[in-house]
Structure formats: C-alpha cells, structure tokens
Scaffold this motif. Sequence first.
Motif, PDB file in Angstrom:
ATOM      1  N   ILE A 102      -7.679   7.088   0.039  1.00  9.81           N
ATOM      2  CA  ILE A 102      -6.731   6.142   0.362  1.00  9.81           C
ATOM      3  C   ILE A 102      -6.601   6.119   1.422  1.00  9.81           C
ATOM      4  CG2 ILE A 102      -5.249   5.429  -1.141  1.00  9.81           C
ATOM      5  CD1 ILE A 102      -6.637   6.017  -3.268  1.00  9.81           C
ATOM      6  N   HIS A 103      -5.224   7.724   1.585  1.00 12.29           N
ATOM      7  CA  HIS A 103      -5.090   8.353   2.827  1.00 12.29           C
ATOM      8  C   HIS A 103      -4.926   7.671   4.000  1.00 12.29           C
ATOM      9  CE1 HIS A 103      -2.097  10.449   4.876  1.00 12.29           C
ATOM     10  NE2 HIS A 103      -1.445  10.106   3.778  1.00 12.29           N
ATOM     11  N   ALA A 127       1.021  -1.420   0.080  1.00 10.55           N
ATOM     12  CA  ALA A 127      -0.461   0.198  -0.112  1.00 10.55           C
ATOM     13  C   ALA A 127       0.449   1.302  -0.299  1.00 10.55           C
ATOM     14  CB  ALA A 127      -0.985   0.420   0.780  1.00 10.55           C
ATOM     15  N   ASN A 128       1.782   1.155   0.733  1.00  6.40           N
ATOM     16  CA  ASN A 128       3.228   2.765   1.309  1.00  6.40           C
ATOM     17  C   ASN A 128       3.876   2.725  -0.265  1.00  6.40           C
ATOM     18  OD1 ASN A 128       2.370   3.530   3.527  1.00  6.40           O
ATOM     19  ND2 ASN A 128       3.901   2.269   4.472  1.00  6.40           N
ATOM     20  N   GLU A 129       4.532   1.494  -1.370  1.00 11.41           N
ATOM     21  CA  GLU A 129       4.548   1.731  -2.010  1.00 11.41           C
ATOM     22  C   GLU A 129       3.427   2.527  -3.244  1.00 11.41           C
ATOM     23  OE1 GLU A 129       6.265  -2.123  -4.890  1.00 11.41           O
ATOM     24  OE2 GLU A 129       6.485  -2.297  -3.170  1.00 11.41           O
ATOM     25  N   LEU A 130       1.734   2.095  -3.606  1.00 13.53           N
ATOM     26  CA  LEU A 130       1.749   2.644  -4.838  1.00 13.53           C
ATOM     27  C   LEU A 130       0.899   3.702  -3.904  1.00 13.53           C
ATOM     28  CD1 LEU A 130      -0.617  -0.942  -5.183  1.00 13.53           C
ATOM     29  CD2 LEU A 130       1.216  -0.255  -7.256  1.00 13.53           C
ATOM     30  N   ARG A 161     -11.332  14.035  -2.817  1.00  9.74           N
ATOM     31  CA  ARG A 161     -11.536  12.586  -2.197  1.00  9.74           C
ATOM     32  C   ARG A 161     -11.359  11.155  -2.360  1.00  9.74           C
ATOM     33  NH1 ARG A 161     -16.494  13.094  -4.611  1.00  9.74           N
ATOM     34  NH2 ARG A 161     -16.465  11.097  -5.889  1.00  9.74           N
ATOM     35  N   TYR A 162     -10.514  11.229  -3.618  1.00 11.90           N
ATOM     36  CA  TYR A 162     -10.085   9.832  -3.172  1.00 11.90           C
ATOM     37  C   TYR A 162      -8.534   9.431  -2.852  1.00 11.90           C
ATOM     38  CZ  TYR A 162     -12.876   8.014  -7.908  1.00 11.90           C
ATOM     39  OH  TYR A 162     -13.600   7.987  -8.385  1.00 11.90           O
ATOM     40  N   LYS A 163      -7.884  11.053  -3.071  1.00  4.63           N
ATOM     41  CA  LYS A 163      -6.604  10.773  -2.150  1.00  4.63           C
ATOM     42  C   LYS A 163      -7.133  11.037  -0.843  1.00  4.63           C
ATOM     43  CE  LYS A 163      -4.078  13.612  -3.337  1.00  4.63           C
ATOM     44  NZ  LYS A 163      -2.976  14.623  -4.216  1.00  4.63           N
ATOM     45  N   SER A 164      -8.283  11.063   0.244  1.00  5.33           N
ATOM     46  CA  SER A 164      -8.103  11.991   0.954  1.00  5.33           C
ATOM     47  C   SER A 164      -8.764  10.601   1.729  1.00  5.33           C
ATOM     48  CB  SER A 164      -9.778  12.662   1.120  1.00  5.33           C
ATOM     49  OG  SER A 164      -9.946  12.558   2.876  1.00  5.33           O
ATOM     50  N   PHE A 170      -1.186   8.603  -6.032  1.00  4.84           N
ATOM     51  CA  PHE A 170      -1.717   9.680  -6.079  1.00  4.84           C
ATOM     52  C   PHE A 170      -1.523  11.182  -7.218  1.00  4.84           C
ATOM     53  CE2 PHE A 170      -2.224  10.344  -0.896  1.00  4.84           C
ATOM     54  CZ  PHE A 170      -2.945   9.765  -1.219  1.00  4.84           C
ATOM     55  N   SER A 171       0.073  10.201  -7.791  1.00  9.05           N
ATOM     56  CA  SER A 171       0.078  11.106  -9.289  1.00  9.05           C
ATOM     57  C   SER A 171      -0.131  10.921 -10.328  1.00  9.05           C
ATOM     58  CB  SER A 171       1.561  10.373  -9.821  1.00  9.05           C
ATOM     59  OG  SER A 171       1.792  11.394 -10.621  1.00  9.05           O
ATOM     60  N   MET A 172      -1.212   9.669 -10.540  1.00  4.95           N
ATOM     61  CA  MET A 172      -2.474   9.078 -11.537  1.00  4.95           C
ATOM     62  C   MET A 172      -3.289   9.910 -11.256  1.00  4.95           C
ATOM     63  SD  MET A 172      -2.618   7.749 -13.873  1.00  4.95           S
ATOM     64  CE  MET A 172      -1.693   6.275 -14.557  1.00  4.95           C
ATOM     65  N   ILE A 173      -3.913  10.009  -9.963  1.00  3.53           N
ATOM     66  CA  ILE A 173      -5.145  11.138  -9.560  1.00  3.53           C
ATOM     67  C   ILE A 173      -5.201  12.473  -9.905  1.00  3.53           C
ATOM     68  CG2 ILE A 173      -6.832  11.612  -7.188  1.00  3.53           C
ATOM     69  CD1 ILE A 173      -6.231   8.852  -6.235  1.00  3.53           C
ATOM     70  N   ASP A 174      -3.800  12.675  -9.689  1.00  4.34           N
ATOM     71  CA  ASP A 174      -3.556  14.175  -9.930  1.00  4.34           C
ATOM     72  C   ASP A 174      -3.143  14.745 -10.879  1.00  4.34           C
ATOM     73  OD1 ASP A 174      -2.971  15.175  -6.701  1.00  4.34           O
ATOM     74  OD2 ASP A 174      -1.168  14.796  -6.752  1.00  4.34           O
ATOM     75  N   ARG A 175      -2.512  13.479 -12.481  1.00  2.22           N
ATOM     76  CA  ARG A 175      -2.240  13.912 -13.977  1.00  2.22           C
ATOM     77  C   ARG A 175      -3.602  13.916 -14.220  1.00  2.22           C
ATOM     78  NH1 ARG A 175       1.458  10.328 -15.390  1.00  2.22           N
ATOM     79  NH2 ARG A 175       1.110   9.052 -13.520  1.00  2.22           N
ATOM     80  N   SER A 176      -5.212  12.646 -13.955  1.00  4.26           N
ATOM     81  CA  SER A 176      -6.026  12.962 -14.043  1.00  4.26           C
ATOM     82  C   SER A 176      -6.965  14.048 -14.215  1.00  4.26           C
ATOM     83  CB  SER A 176      -7.405  11.483 -13.448  1.00  4.26           C
ATOM     84  OG  SER A 176      -6.512  10.131 -14.062  1.00  4.26           O
ATOM     85  N   ALA A 177      -6.898  14.125 -12.447  1.00  4.08           N
ATOM     86  CA  ALA A 177      -7.265  15.718 -12.016  1.00  4.08           C
ATOM     87  C   ALA A 177      -7.540  16.784 -12.832  1.00  4.08           C
ATOM     88  CB  ALA A 177      -7.409  15.900 -10.878  1.00  4.08           C
ATOM     89  N   ARG A 178      -5.991  16.914 -13.355  1.00  4.96           N
ATOM     90  CA  ARG A 178      -5.158  18.154 -13.605  1.00  4.96           C
ATOM     91  C   ARG A 178      -5.708  18.569 -15.235  1.00  4.96           C
ATOM     92  NH1 ARG A 178      -0.184  18.040 -11.879  1.00  4.96           N
ATOM     93  NH2 ARG A 178       0.109  16.740 -13.721  1.00  4.96           N
ATOM     94  N   SER A 179      -5.843  16.706 -16.464  1.00  8.38           N
ATOM     95  CA  SER A 179      -6.213  16.993 -17.914  1.00  8.38           C
ATOM     96  C   SER A 179      -7.750  17.166 -17.810  1.00  8.38           C
ATOM     97  CB  SER A 179      -5.578  15.600 -17.920  1.00  8.38           C
ATOM     98  OG  SER A 179      -6.236  14.883 -17.669  1.00  8.38           O
ATOM     99  N   GLY A 180      -8.408  16.958 -16.524  1.00  5.56           N
ATOM    100  CA  GLY A 180      -9.760  17.477 -16.677  1.00  5.56           C
ATOM    101  C   GLY A 180     -10.711  16.074 -17.044  1.00  5.56           C
ATOM    102  N   ILE A 181      -9.763  14.282 -16.794  1.00  3.33           N
ATOM    103  CA  ILE A 181     -10.571  13.701 -16.818  1.00  3.33           C
ATOM    104  C   ILE A 181     -11.679  13.399 -15.072  1.00  3.33           C
ATOM    105  CG2 ILE A 181      -9.949  11.045 -16.533  1.00  3.33           C
ATOM    106  CD1 ILE A 181      -8.480  11.737 -18.408  1.00  3.33           C
ATOM    107  N   ILE A 182     -10.958  13.987 -14.105  1.00  2.00           N
ATOM    108  CA  ILE A 182     -12.248  14.028 -13.785  1.00  2.00           C
ATOM    109  C   ILE A 182     -11.745  15.183 -12.372  1.00  2.00           C
ATOM    110  CG2 ILE A 182     -11.794  10.946 -12.307  1.00  2.00           C
ATOM    111  CD1 ILE A 182      -9.510  12.188 -10.313  1.00  2.00           C
TER     112      ILE A 182
END
Length: 89
Positions: A79-80, A47-50, A74-77, A55-67
């Motif tokens: 999961i963390h 889990a720590n490895e992933l 919410r996803y990051k919160s 988080f990087s994938m979630i951030d990139r998706s949010a930045r490009s407008g996918i989500i």
Amino acid sequence: MANHLSAQKRVRQEERRTEFNRKNKTRLRHSIRAMRKALTSKDASAANELLGTTFSMIDRSARSGIIKRNTAARYKSRIHAKVKALAAK
C-alpha cells in the motif's frame, strides 16, 4: 454437544471469540478495500487521508492475531509503495 462444564464454557468462549474475529476481519477488509479504491481512482489526497487509519487497522489486526505479522507487513509495504508512486506523479 459438550457434556462437561469446562467443555460447555469452552464452546461459549469460542463463539464470542469467533464473532469478535469475524467482525474485526471484516472491518480490516473494508478498510483495505477503501484504500485500494482510492488508489485505483488516483486520488492522492484521499489515499493519504486513509493511509493512517488503514495502517492502524492492519497493525491492530496483526497484534490481535486476526492476520499474521508478515501478512500485515506485506499489506503495509504494498500500500505504501502505491501511495508513494501516486504522490510522485
């Protein structure tokens, strides 16, 4: 079928953009799915490895407008919080 040149170009652009969005959304879902699998199996090291890559994938998706940004937060919160709870045990 589009008749004007600008409408035909718009159709071509939309096809490329749709393919890009579909591929990235699938990649995001697979990343989140792998993270949830690690959490349900109670594997703290995996889990720590992933965590960083997810988080990087979630951030990139949010930045490009996918989500949307709030969805990403919410996803990051969630999961963390689960990773912290797993580490505390």
